[in-house]
Each structure stands twice: as C-alpha cells, then as structure tokens.
Write a protein that holds these residues in place. Structure first.
Motif, PDB file in Angstrom:
ATOM      1  N   MET A 133       0.841  -1.185   0.000  1.00  0.00           N
ATOM      2  CA  MET A 133       0.000   0.000   0.000  1.00  0.00           C
ATOM      3  C   MET A 133       0.886   1.248   0.000  1.00  0.00           C
ATOM      4  SD  MET A 133      -2.974   1.099   2.774  1.00  0.00           S
ATOM      5  CE  MET A 133      -3.892  -0.422   2.585  1.00  0.00           C
ATOM      6  N   ASN A 134       0.703   2.111  -1.014  1.00  0.00           N
ATOM      7  CA  ASN A 134       1.543   3.299  -1.073  1.00  0.00           C
ATOM      8  C   ASN A 134       1.083   4.343  -0.051  1.00  0.00           C
ATOM      9  OD1 ASN A 134      -0.606   4.866  -2.173  1.00  0.00           O
ATOM     10  ND2 ASN A 134      -0.082   4.195  -4.244  1.00  0.00           N
ATOM     11  N   GLU A 135       1.886   5.412   0.086  1.00  0.00           N
ATOM     12  CA  GLU A 135       1.649   6.386   1.151  1.00  0.00           C
ATOM     13  C   GLU A 135       0.300   7.080   1.002  1.00  0.00           C
ATOM     14  OE1 GLU A 135       2.408   7.706   4.681  1.00  0.00           O
ATOM     15  OE2 GLU A 135       3.767   6.353   3.615  1.00  0.00           O
ATOM     16  N   GLN A 154     -13.816 -14.588  -0.679  1.00  0.00           N
ATOM     17  CA  GLN A 154     -13.445 -14.559  -2.095  1.00  0.00           C
ATOM     18  C   GLN A 154     -13.558 -15.940  -2.722  1.00  0.00           C
ATOM     19  OE1 GLN A 154      -9.487 -12.746  -1.660  1.00  0.00           O
ATOM     20  NE2 GLN A 154     -10.174 -11.031  -2.913  1.00  0.00           N
ATOM     21  N   ASN A 155     -13.030 -16.949  -2.032  1.00  0.00           N
ATOM     22  CA  ASN A 155     -13.068 -18.315  -2.565  1.00  0.00           C
ATOM     23  C   ASN A 155     -14.498 -18.850  -2.632  1.00  0.00           C
ATOM     24  OD1 ASN A 155     -10.311 -18.487  -2.943  1.00  0.00           O
ATOM     25  ND2 ASN A 155      -9.913 -19.451  -0.966  1.00  0.00           N
ATOM     26  N   HIS A 156     -15.345 -18.416  -1.712  1.00  0.00           N
ATOM     27  CA  HIS A 156     -16.733 -18.870  -1.680  1.00  0.00           C
ATOM     28  C   HIS A 156     -17.457 -18.481  -2.970  1.00  0.00           C
ATOM     29  CE1 HIS A 156     -20.445 -20.172   0.195  1.00  0.00           C
ATOM     30  NE2 HIS A 156     -21.011 -18.987  -0.039  1.00  0.00           N
ATOM     31  N   ILE A 157     -17.096 -17.324  -3.517  1.00  0.00           N
ATOM     32  CA  ILE A 157     -17.765 -16.842  -4.733  1.00  0.00           C
ATOM     33  C   ILE A 157     -16.996 -17.232  -5.995  1.00  0.00           C
ATOM     34  CG2 ILE A 157     -18.430 -14.755  -6.011  1.00  0.00           C
ATOM     35  CD1 ILE A 157     -18.988 -13.438  -3.286  1.00  0.00           C
ATOM     36  N   LYS A 158     -15.668 -17.104  -5.953  1.00  0.00           N
ATOM     37  CA  LYS A 158     -14.873 -17.268  -7.177  1.00  0.00           C
ATOM     38  C   LYS A 158     -14.251 -18.665  -7.324  1.00  0.00           C
ATOM     39  CE  LYS A 158     -13.898 -14.066  -9.578  1.00  0.00           C
ATOM     40  NZ  LYS A 158     -14.522 -13.560 -10.835  1.00  0.00           N
ATOM     41  N   GLY A 159     -14.364 -19.472  -6.277  1.00  0.00           N
ATOM     42  CA  GLY A 159     -13.810 -20.815  -6.370  1.00  0.00           C
ATOM     43  C   GLY A 159     -12.504 -20.962  -5.602  1.00  0.00           C
ATOM     44  N   SER A 160     -12.239 -22.181  -5.187  1.00  0.00           N
ATOM     45  CA  SER A 160     -11.058 -22.469  -4.386  1.00  0.00           C
ATOM     46  C   SER A 160      -9.782 -22.045  -5.122  1.00  0.00           C
ATOM     47  CB  SER A 160     -11.004 -23.971  -4.079  1.00  0.00           C
ATOM     48  OG  SER A 160      -9.848 -24.285  -3.368  1.00  0.00           O
ATOM     49  N   GLY A 161      -8.908 -21.374  -4.410  1.00  0.00           N
ATOM     50  CA  GLY A 161      -7.637 -20.966  -4.989  1.00  0.00           C
ATOM     51  C   GLY A 161      -7.628 -19.540  -5.508  1.00  0.00           C
ATOM     52  N   TYR A 162      -8.816 -18.915  -5.634  1.00  0.00           N
ATOM     53  CA  TYR A 162      -8.865 -17.547  -6.158  1.00  0.00           C
ATOM     54  C   TYR A 162      -8.107 -16.580  -5.253  1.00  0.00           C
ATOM     55  CZ  TYR A 162     -10.700 -12.978  -7.542  1.00  0.00           C
ATOM     56  OH  TYR A 162     -10.803 -11.669  -7.936  1.00  0.00           O
ATOM     57  N   ALA A 163      -8.338 -16.700  -3.951  1.00  0.00           N
ATOM     58  CA  ALA A 163      -7.759 -15.744  -3.001  1.00  0.00           C
ATOM     59  C   ALA A 163      -6.233 -15.801  -2.989  1.00  0.00           C
ATOM     60  CB  ALA A 163      -8.305 -15.992  -1.595  1.00  0.00           C
ATOM     61  N   ALA A 164      -5.683 -16.990  -3.241  1.00  0.00           N
ATOM     62  CA  ALA A 164      -4.223 -17.119  -3.219  1.00  0.00           C
ATOM     63  C   ALA A 164      -3.569 -16.213  -4.259  1.00  0.00           C
ATOM     64  CB  ALA A 164      -3.831 -18.576  -3.465  1.00  0.00           C
ATOM     65  N   LYS A 165      -4.262 -15.974  -5.368  1.00  0.00           N
ATOM     66  CA  LYS A 165      -3.709 -15.141  -6.440  1.00  0.00           C
ATOM     67  C   LYS A 165      -4.252 -13.712  -6.414  1.00  0.00           C
ATOM     68  CE  LYS A 165      -3.112 -19.064  -9.607  1.00  0.00           C
ATOM     69  NZ  LYS A 165      -3.517 -19.648 -10.911  1.00  0.00           N
ATOM     70  N   ASN A 166      -5.333 -13.485  -5.655  1.00  0.00           N
ATOM     71  CA  ASN A 166      -5.984 -12.175  -5.680  1.00  0.00           C
ATOM     72  C   ASN A 166      -6.258 -11.635  -4.275  1.00  0.00           C
ATOM     73  OD1 ASN A 166      -6.889 -11.903  -8.757  1.00  0.00           O
ATOM     74  ND2 ASN A 166      -7.277 -14.013  -8.109  1.00  0.00           N
ATOM     75  N   ALA A 167      -5.447 -12.055  -3.322  1.00  0.00           N
ATOM     76  CA  ALA A 167      -5.660 -11.631  -1.937  1.00  0.00           C
ATOM     77  C   ALA A 167      -5.458 -10.129  -1.794  1.00  0.00           C
ATOM     78  CB  ALA A 167      -4.702 -12.370  -1.010  1.00  0.00           C
ATOM     79  N   SER A 218      -3.919  -7.058  -0.203  1.00  0.00           N
ATOM     80  CA  SER A 218      -2.638  -6.920   0.481  1.00  0.00           C
ATOM     81  C   SER A 218      -2.840  -6.373   1.884  1.00  0.00           C
ATOM     82  CB  SER A 218      -1.702  -5.992  -0.309  1.00  0.00           C
ATOM     83  OG  SER A 218      -2.286  -4.712  -0.418  1.00  0.00           O
ATOM     84  N   VAL A 219      -2.022  -6.841   2.820  1.00  0.00           N
ATOM     85  CA  VAL A 219      -2.059  -6.334   4.187  1.00  0.00           C
ATOM     86  C   VAL A 219      -0.704  -5.700   4.493  1.00  0.00           C
ATOM     87  CG1 VAL A 219      -3.742  -8.016   5.003  1.00  0.00           C
ATOM     88  CG2 VAL A 219      -1.314  -8.572   5.114  1.00  0.00           C
ATOM     89  N   ALA A 270     -13.659  -3.952   1.108  1.00  0.00           N
ATOM     90  CA  ALA A 270     -14.597  -4.683   0.259  1.00  0.00           C
ATOM     91  C   ALA A 270     -14.348  -4.367  -1.214  1.00  0.00           C
ATOM     92  CB  ALA A 270     -16.026  -4.340   0.638  1.00  0.00           C
ATOM     93  N   ALA A 271     -14.120  -3.099  -1.521  1.00  0.00           N
ATOM     94  CA  ALA A 271     -13.866  -2.701  -2.911  1.00  0.00           C
ATOM     95  C   ALA A 271     -12.617  -3.387  -3.450  1.00  0.00           C
ATOM     96  CB  ALA A 271     -13.724  -1.181  -2.997  1.00  0.00           C
ATOM     97  N   GLY A 272     -11.573  -3.477  -2.620  1.00  0.00           N
ATOM     98  CA  GLY A 272     -10.348  -4.142  -3.051  1.00  0.00           C
ATOM     99  C   GLY A 272     -10.532  -5.634  -3.236  1.00  0.00           C
ATOM    100  N   SER A 273     -11.374  -6.230  -2.415  1.00  0.00           N
ATOM    101  CA  SER A 273     -11.588  -7.681  -2.481  1.00  0.00           C
ATOM    102  C   SER A 273     -12.388  -8.100  -3.697  1.00  0.00           C
ATOM    103  CB  SER A 273     -12.325  -8.157  -1.222  1.00  0.00           C
ATOM    104  OG  SER A 273     -11.611  -7.827  -0.059  1.00  0.00           O
ATOM    105  N   THR A 274     -13.231  -7.196  -4.202  1.00  0.00           N
ATOM    106  CA  THR A 274     -14.132  -7.549  -5.313  1.00  0.00           C
ATOM    107  C   THR A 274     -13.792  -6.803  -6.600  1.00  0.00           C
ATOM    108  OG1 THR A 274     -15.695  -5.838  -4.597  1.00  0.00           O
ATOM    109  CG2 THR A 274     -16.005  -8.042  -3.679  1.00  0.00           C
TER     110      THR A 274
END
Length: 290
Positions: free
Chosen positions: A1-3, A173-186, A188-189, A246-250
């Motif tokens: 996340m930038n400044e 995310q995985n519940h809607i997009k399928g298993s493994g989606y979050a690993a590539k589209n998580a 960022s924290v 939420a916006a970042g997740s979807t």
C-alpha cells in the motif's frame, strides 16, 4: 500500500476505528495491561508515549486505568495521520469533564521514525499498539523509540500474528470465485512479515536494544457473536462488507458476483465461528527494556 492510499485508508477508518476493528486492538491491549501491567510500573511520574497512536486506543485505556488507580501519568499521543489525531482530540474534549486524567494527555502530529520534537531519555514508557506494521522504516522508528526512552524505560510492541479479517476475506473470495482464487488475488495487508515471531525482536536488536532485555510471547483473543461481543462482531462485518477493503476484495468482479459479497462474508464468519468458537485473533507482544 503506497503512502497516499495509507493516508486515505486511515482517514476513512479514524472516526469509527474502534467499532470497525471490533475493539480487538483495545481488548488485547487491556489483556496485556492486566497480565503484564504490574511489571511496567506506571505511576504518576511516568511519561508515556502512545506511538503511532491512531485514535488513541491505548491512551483511552491508560486514562481509564489511571482514574481507577488514582494515578496521573503524562501521556503523549503521536500519529502522522491528522485524522487520527483529530479523532483523539475530539474524544479528549468529550471525556475531560468526567475524567480529569485527560488533562494529562497531549497530542502531536509526527512520524514515528522522526521524533526530533522529543529529547533523548524523555519517556518512561513507549507503547506501539498494532501500529508498527504501518511504518515504512520500522527499525528507524524503533531506534527513535530507544533514543527517547529513559534508561530502564520500556518499549511495548503489539502486532498481529493472526488477523482474522485476512482469513475471512480469503474465505469469502473463494466462496464466490472458487477455491484458490484468493491465493492469487488476496487483498494486500501491511507488514505480513510481522506474523512471524522473530521479526520484532530482531528489529528491536537492530535498533539498539539488548537481546537479553527483550521478552516476546503470544496472546489470543476471540470475538463471539453473543452478549457484549455482538456489537464487535457486527463492527467487523461492516468493516469487511462496506469499506474500501470490500472494494479491493471484489475489484474486477461482475455486478452479480459483487452483489453476493455480503452473503459470502456472513458465511465466512460463521465458518470461522464453527472452527474456533468465534473470530480468532492472535497477537505477538514484545517488551524491550532500555
């Protein structure tokens, strides 16, 4: 996340920080003071730095405890996000009439890695309550913490080991997009390296603290959806469902997929409850003595 995004995110969060975090950072800080507080030896002559204070989560607890125990430590809360300090100043203005201990609280807008406003050996205690991961140069910040601490002063650093919101986002995310989606589209924290036990002690040592004067341990916290916790549960739901998180997740989802987000968040929270009895948060706590 930038400044720029950091500033925007924390400005959005500031007015409703406690609610949207489910009071987790406050409740864990209370647990820390309950278990370790006697060793900190906070008295009326203490000068406490609430470092990267946010809206004063730690400050609010310290003031309450001071009033209960009849002590009056000086507390200086600093943060580089003006919105956080503005929120704390509003809290102070509202609370001072009923609790004069707030008269001993001052605030300042400044970066944690540049405490040039404060002289060497000034503070008796430094508190970094779930904030170090937001700081670009953590070692420089901890070096400044050490410089401004009096001899035998303590630096207390609380950080996440497991931040339940991160797991819930991935599950939804995985519940809607399928298993493994979050690993590539998580989403960022900030500072995922801090989930590892050794990171903060190593940084404290690099900042000049002695290894033998550092303690580190784990503290767990569960947020249920019953009793007094119910409002905290709802706050965490709102945080995941309705903020920029939420916006970042979807991002990039179809309208139909985005419309299912609230249902997916509710499902993920219920699955977490079935596994742990609630939403499970784990923290690393490190205390270093100068």
């Amino acid at each position: 996340m930038n400044e720029e995004r950091k500033q925007q995110y924390f400005a959005e969060l500031a007015p409703k920080y406690d609610k949207l975090t489910g009071n987790t950072t406050q409740d864990i800080f209370v647990k820390f003071l309950d278990s370790y507080g006697p060793k900190l030896k906070i008295t009326s002559s203490s000068i406490i730095h609430d470092n990267a204070s946010g809206p004063g989560t730690a400050t609010q607890i310290l003031v309450k405890q001071a009033a209960t125990r009849g002590t009056s430590p000086t507390i200086i809360a600093t943060d580089y996000v003006p919105g956080m300090i503005e929120t704390l100043n509003t809290i102070k203005a509202t609370q001072t009439p009923s609790n004069p201990a707030w008269n001993n609280v001052t605030t300042n807008i400044c970066n944690s890695d540049d405490l040039s406003s404060y002289p060497d050996s000034h503070f008796t205690h430094s508190i970094s309550n779930f904030s170090l991961f937001t700081i670009t140069n953590a070692v420089k910040s901890l070096s400044e913490t050490r410089r401004t601490l009096k001899p035998e002063g303590t630096a207390s650093v609380l950080l996440w080991k497991r931040y339940a919101v991160q797991q819930l986002l991935a599950m939804a995310q995985n519940h809607i997009k399928g298993s493994g989606y979050a690993a590539k589209n998580a989403v960022s924290v900030n500072g995922p390296q801090y989930f590892q036990r050794e990171v903060v002690p190593d940084q404290l040592i690099e900042a000049g603290f002695d290894r033998e004067k550092i303690e580190t341990w784990q503290m767990d916290h569960i947020v249920t959806n019953t009793g007094e916790d119910k409002e905290k549960w709802e706050g965490l739901y709102q945080f995941i469902f309705s903020t920029s998180v939420a916006a970042g997740s979807t991002r990039g989802w179809s309208e139909e997929e985005s419309a299912r987000w609230n249902e997916a968040v509710s499902w993920a929270m219920e699955e977490e409850r079935k596994t742990y009895g609630g939403l499970k948060f784990e923290a690393w706590i490190s205390v270093a003595r100068k």
